[in-house]
Motif scaffolding. Structure first.
Motif, short mmCIF file in Angstrom:
data_model
loop_
_atom_site.label_atom_id
_atom_site.label_comp_id
_atom_site.label_asym_id
_atom_site.label_seq_id
_atom_site.Cartn_x
_atom_site.Cartn_y
_atom_site.Cartn_z
N LEU A 210 0.83 -1.20 0.00
CA LEU A 210 0.00 0.00 0.00
C LEU A 210 0.87 1.26 0.00
N LEU B 131 -6.46 4.30 4.59
CA LEU B 131 -6.64 3.06 3.83
C LEU B 131 -6.77 1.95 4.87
N ASP C 250 -7.91 -1.99 6.09
CA ASP C 250 -8.27 -3.38 5.89
C ASP C 250 -9.40 -3.71 6.88
N VAL D 8 -9.69 -1.39 1.93
CA VAL D 8 -8.85 -2.24 1.08
C VAL D 8 -8.99 -3.64 1.67
N ILE E 288 -11.29 -0.91 -2.45
CA ILE E 288 -10.26 -1.45 -3.34
C ILE E 288 -10.03 -2.92 -2.98
N LYS F 114 -8.09 -6.35 -2.63
CA LYS F 114 -6.66 -6.67 -2.47
C LYS F 114 -6.12 -7.48 -3.64
N LEU G 189 -3.87 -0.50 -8.11
CA LEU G 189 -4.00 -0.01 -6.73
C LEU G 189 -3.65 1.47 -6.68
#
Length: 120
Positions: free
Chosen positions: A20, A55, A57, A84, A105, A107, A114
């Motif tokens: 990232l 960003l 997860d 993400v 987005i 993975k 990306l």
């Protein structure tokens, strides 16, 4: 983005945090990135300095489902948060957006995709 722009990367996997960071640098070479491994650490960082984008997860220790996204959105409602995630089901994407994510987005995208997604 201005020279003082700062992005927060929240992911518990070092390799993906690095990916990232590389993608952010491809999209915005002048942006500073800061990393967090947990939601608690992310909230601490968000409370101590300004950020232009997070960003995030979804699947990190200490949270279930969209809890991390909701915690960030509740405490920092003006901060754009892009999810993400490896969970790419349409239902997950739709829910993330309905809970206030600025984008989603997968993975599974390539590094240049990306970077393009971060840019947009």
């Amino acid at each position: 983005m201005s020279e003082a722009s700062r992005f927060l990367i929240v992911d518990d996997h070092p390799l993906f945090r690095e990916a990232l960071q590389i993608a952010v640098q491809l999209a915005y070479p002048e942006v500073e990135t800061v990393e967090a491994w947990t939601i608690a650490e992310a909230l601490e960082r968000l409370g101590s300095q300004p950020f232009d984008l997070a960003l995030l997860d979804l699947n990190i220790p200490g949270v279930q489902g969209f809890d991390g996204l909701l915690q960030i959105r509740t405490r920092h409602p003006r901060l754009p948060v892009v999810v993400v995630s490896g969970h790419e089901e349409p239902r997950v994407i739709s829910e993330a957006l309905s809970y206030g994510a600025a984008g989603f987005i997968p993975k599974s995208v390539r590094k240049d995709e990306l970077a393009d997604a971060i840019r947009s």
